[in-house]
Write a protein that holds these residues in place. Structure first.
Motif, PDB file in Angstrom:
ATOM      1  N   VAL A  50       1.395  15.588 -14.910  1.00  0.00           N
ATOM      2  CA  VAL A  50       2.402  16.343 -14.162  1.00  0.00           C
ATOM      3  C   VAL A  50       1.850  17.691 -13.709  1.00  0.00           C
ATOM      4  O   VAL A  50       1.887  18.042 -12.528  1.00  0.00           O
ATOM      5  CB  VAL A  50       3.668  16.548 -15.016  1.00  0.00           C
ATOM      6  N   GLY A  51       1.348  18.473 -14.672  1.00  0.00           N
ATOM      7  CA  GLY A  51       0.989  19.856 -14.394  1.00  0.00           C
ATOM      8  C   GLY A  51      -0.290  20.047 -13.612  1.00  0.00           C
ATOM      9  O   GLY A  51      -0.406  21.006 -12.828  1.00  0.00           O
ATOM     10  N   ILE A  52      -1.263  19.139 -13.778  1.00  0.00           N
ATOM     11  CA  ILE A  52      -2.556  19.288 -13.113  1.00  0.00           C
ATOM     12  C   ILE A  52      -2.719  18.305 -11.959  1.00  0.00           C
ATOM     13  O   ILE A  52      -3.145  18.674 -10.862  1.00  0.00           O
ATOM     14  CB  ILE A  52      -3.706  19.093 -14.124  1.00  0.00           C
ATOM     15  N   LYS A  53      -2.335  17.055 -12.175  1.00  0.00           N
ATOM     16  CA  LYS A  53      -2.482  16.046 -11.121  1.00  0.00           C
ATOM     17  C   LYS A  53      -1.256  15.963 -10.221  1.00  0.00           C
ATOM     18  O   LYS A  53      -1.294  15.307  -9.181  1.00  0.00           O
ATOM     19  CB  LYS A  53      -2.761  14.680 -11.751  1.00  0.00           C
ATOM     20  N   HIS A  54      -0.163  16.581 -10.656  1.00  0.00           N
ATOM     21  CA  HIS A  54       1.086  16.634  -9.869  1.00  0.00           C
ATOM     22  C   HIS A  54       1.661  15.247  -9.609  1.00  0.00           C
ATOM     23  O   HIS A  54       2.245  14.971  -8.563  1.00  0.00           O
ATOM     24  CB  HIS A  54       0.856  17.377  -8.548  1.00  0.00           C
ATOM     25  N   GLN A  55       1.505  14.391 -10.604  1.00  0.00           N
ATOM     26  CA  GLN A  55       2.089  13.057 -10.556  1.00  0.00           C
ATOM     27  C   GLN A  55       3.420  13.043 -11.288  1.00  0.00           C
ATOM     28  O   GLN A  55       3.669  13.889 -12.154  1.00  0.00           O
ATOM     29  CB  GLN A  55       1.123  12.030 -11.164  1.00  0.00           C
ATOM     30  N   LEU A  56       4.276  12.088 -10.951  1.00  0.00           N
ATOM     31  CA  LEU A  56       5.564  11.844 -11.628  1.00  0.00           C
ATOM     32  C   LEU A  56       6.627  12.899 -11.328  1.00  0.00           C
ATOM     33  O   LEU A  56       7.755  12.789 -11.808  1.00  0.00           O
ATOM     34  CB  LEU A  56       5.375  11.741 -13.152  1.00  0.00           C
ATOM     35  N   VAL A  57       6.285  13.938 -10.575  1.00  0.00           N
ATOM     36  CA  VAL A  57       7.238  15.004 -10.277  1.00  0.00           C
ATOM     37  C   VAL A  57       8.148  14.562  -9.139  1.00  0.00           C
ATOM     38  O   VAL A  57       7.676  14.128  -8.087  1.00  0.00           O
ATOM     39  CB  VAL A  57       6.514  16.314  -9.881  1.00  0.00           C
ATOM     40  N   LYS A  58       9.457  14.695  -9.332  1.00  0.00           N
ATOM     41  CA  LYS A  58      10.408  14.244  -8.317  1.00  0.00           C
ATOM     42  C   LYS A  58      10.781  15.346  -7.325  1.00  0.00           C
ATOM     43  O   LYS A  58      11.100  15.069  -6.174  1.00  0.00           O
ATOM     44  CB  LYS A  58      11.666  13.697  -8.986  1.00  0.00           C
ATOM     45  N   SER A  59      10.754  16.601  -7.767  1.00  0.00           N
ATOM     46  CA  SER A  59      11.115  17.694  -6.861  1.00  0.00           C
ATOM     47  C   SER A  59      10.544  19.007  -7.389  1.00  0.00           C
ATOM     48  O   SER A  59      10.173  19.111  -8.572  1.00  0.00           O
ATOM     49  CB  SER A  59      12.641  17.805  -6.727  1.00  0.00           C
ATOM     50  N   TYR A  60      10.468  19.985  -6.498  1.00  0.00           N
ATOM     51  CA  TYR A  60       9.964  21.324  -6.829  1.00  0.00           C
ATOM     52  C   TYR A  60      11.047  22.355  -6.541  1.00  0.00           C
ATOM     53  O   TYR A  60      11.878  22.139  -5.640  1.00  0.00           O
ATOM     54  CB  TYR A  60       8.715  21.630  -6.003  1.00  0.00           C
ATOM     55  N   PRO A  61      11.050  23.490  -7.239  1.00  0.00           N
ATOM     56  CA  PRO A  61      10.220  23.842  -8.400  1.00  0.00           C
ATOM     57  C   PRO A  61      10.602  22.992  -9.605  1.00  0.00           C
ATOM     58  O   PRO A  61      11.720  22.468  -9.679  1.00  0.00           O
ATOM     59  CB  PRO A  61      10.530  25.321  -8.623  1.00  0.00           C
ATOM     60  N   HIS A  62       9.658  22.901 -10.544  1.00  0.00           N
ATOM     61  CA  HIS A  62       9.837  21.992 -11.676  1.00  0.00           C
ATOM     62  C   HIS A  62       9.250  22.611 -12.940  1.00  0.00           C
ATOM     63  O   HIS A  62       8.180  23.231 -12.894  1.00  0.00           O
ATOM     64  CB  HIS A  62       9.154  20.653 -11.398  1.00  0.00           C
TER      65      HIS A  62
END
Length: 333
Positions: A50-62
């Motif tokens: 999530v934090g480095i590869k920015h995978q699995l994130v549905k929306s920003y900011p997060h």
């Protein structure tokens, strides 16, 4: 606590997402039934995704962080009252829902587990999702007939979070544990956790696609996947089982039906994300009693602050972190 600090993953004007520690307010938190003052969180491979590869994130900011343990500040549900100590792991925490890298969190009541007697909040996060996954692995293996008399148990990726805790849990239960690692310098560490045999990672990696080899293991805990899992399937004893929970070694597994129909082996998938609450609570109770590791100490644990999370997540991706890393936020024990 109207304002608090959190690690926020933000994306602006089409730029790449960035992590920074920001001041937040209660209004910034998503809807939920239970508001929690977070005492500790912990770091997992998924947090790095999530934090480095920015995978699995549905929306920003997060706000990332798939684990948290803390004290209830407010609750819309009678089950939980201010002052209750609780644990939240997995579901959409830290992926589709603001997570544990924050001094305050708000979550649905269905995600909350009461802190079992026998664990502190700090110990709960030393365990975290990694401990729950290791505990689920042991539970499933035992449900499928594993007993200490059946023979040795292999733990792959043994210096990682799941692996380290699994070695400790199994050794405590009287199993003969073989631990595989890519670093020969970790021999003393793994022996302190209870491993009877240390095996190099290369020796438990399938190089040629052989479907069955000499029978070696009564069972295995596999947080790795890939060619390591291929090797494990080919070396399990008759009716042996492997509990698979990870993919750091890759998502592709090349095997045949031979280990399954010739030896009756069991390939058990471990899902700590949507694990049913009844089973989740059962395993957490075991993590506070018979499966509670004997080495919840500085040998296994690295404690950091919010400001140190980004660097540590990068080190996790590079395979340079052993044991467990916890984030100290508002400790109360």
């Amino acid at each position: 606590m109207d304002h608090f600090k959190a690690l926020v993953l933000a994306k602006e004007n089409g730029s790449d997402p960035t992590l920074s520690v920001n001041k937040q307010s209660l209004e910034d938190l998503p809807d939920g039934d239970v508001t929690i003052q977070v005492a500790y969180s912990s770091l997992n491979y998924k947090d790095a995704m999530v934090g480095i590869k920015h995978q699995l994130v549905k929306s920003y900011p997060h706000i990332p962080g798939i684990d948290l343990a803390g004290t209830v500040l407010a609750s819309k549900d009678e089950t939980y009252k201010p002052g209750d100590k609780v644990i939240v792991t997995s579901y959409e925490l830290g992926t589709g829902h603001a997570g544990g890298f924050s001094e305050v969190a708000r979550v649905p009541k269905e995600w909350v587990v009461p802190l079992p007697k026998g664990l502190t909040l700090r110990e709960a996060m030393i365990l975290g999702t990694a401990g729950l996954t290791a505990g689920l692995s042991v539970q499933r293996l035992e449900d499928n007939g594993l007993a200490s008399s059946e023979g040795p148990v292999l733990v792959a990726g043994a210096t990682g979070g799941v692996g380290s805790l699994a070695v400790d849990m199994l050794a405590k239960k009287g199993y003969d544990v073989a631990a595989s690692t890519g670093s020969s310098s970790e021999k003393d560490y793994l022996e302190k956790l209870g491993a009877k045999e240390i095996i190099s990672r290369e020796d438990v990696t399938d190089q040629d696609g052989t479907p069955t080899r000499k029978k070696r293991w009564a069972a295995a805990v596999d947080p790795v996947g890939g060619s390591t899992l291929q090797y494990i399937l080919s070396t399990l004893k008759q009716h042996g089982s492997v509990a698979t929970s990870g993919l750091v070694g890759g998502i592709e597994v090349k095997t045949t039906v031979l280990p399954f129909i010739g030896r009756g082996v069991n390939w058990l998938g471990i899902d700590s994300v949507q694990c049913p609450m009844e089973l989740r609570k059962k395993v957490w109770e075991r993590l506070a009693t018979d499966l509670k590791p004997t080495n919840l100490n500085e040998e296994v644990v690295n404690e950091i602050s919010l400001d140190e999370i980004e660097q540590t997540l990068q080190e996790i991706l590079e395979g340079r972190v052993r044991g467990r890393t916890i984030v100290k936020l508002n400790p109360t024990d």
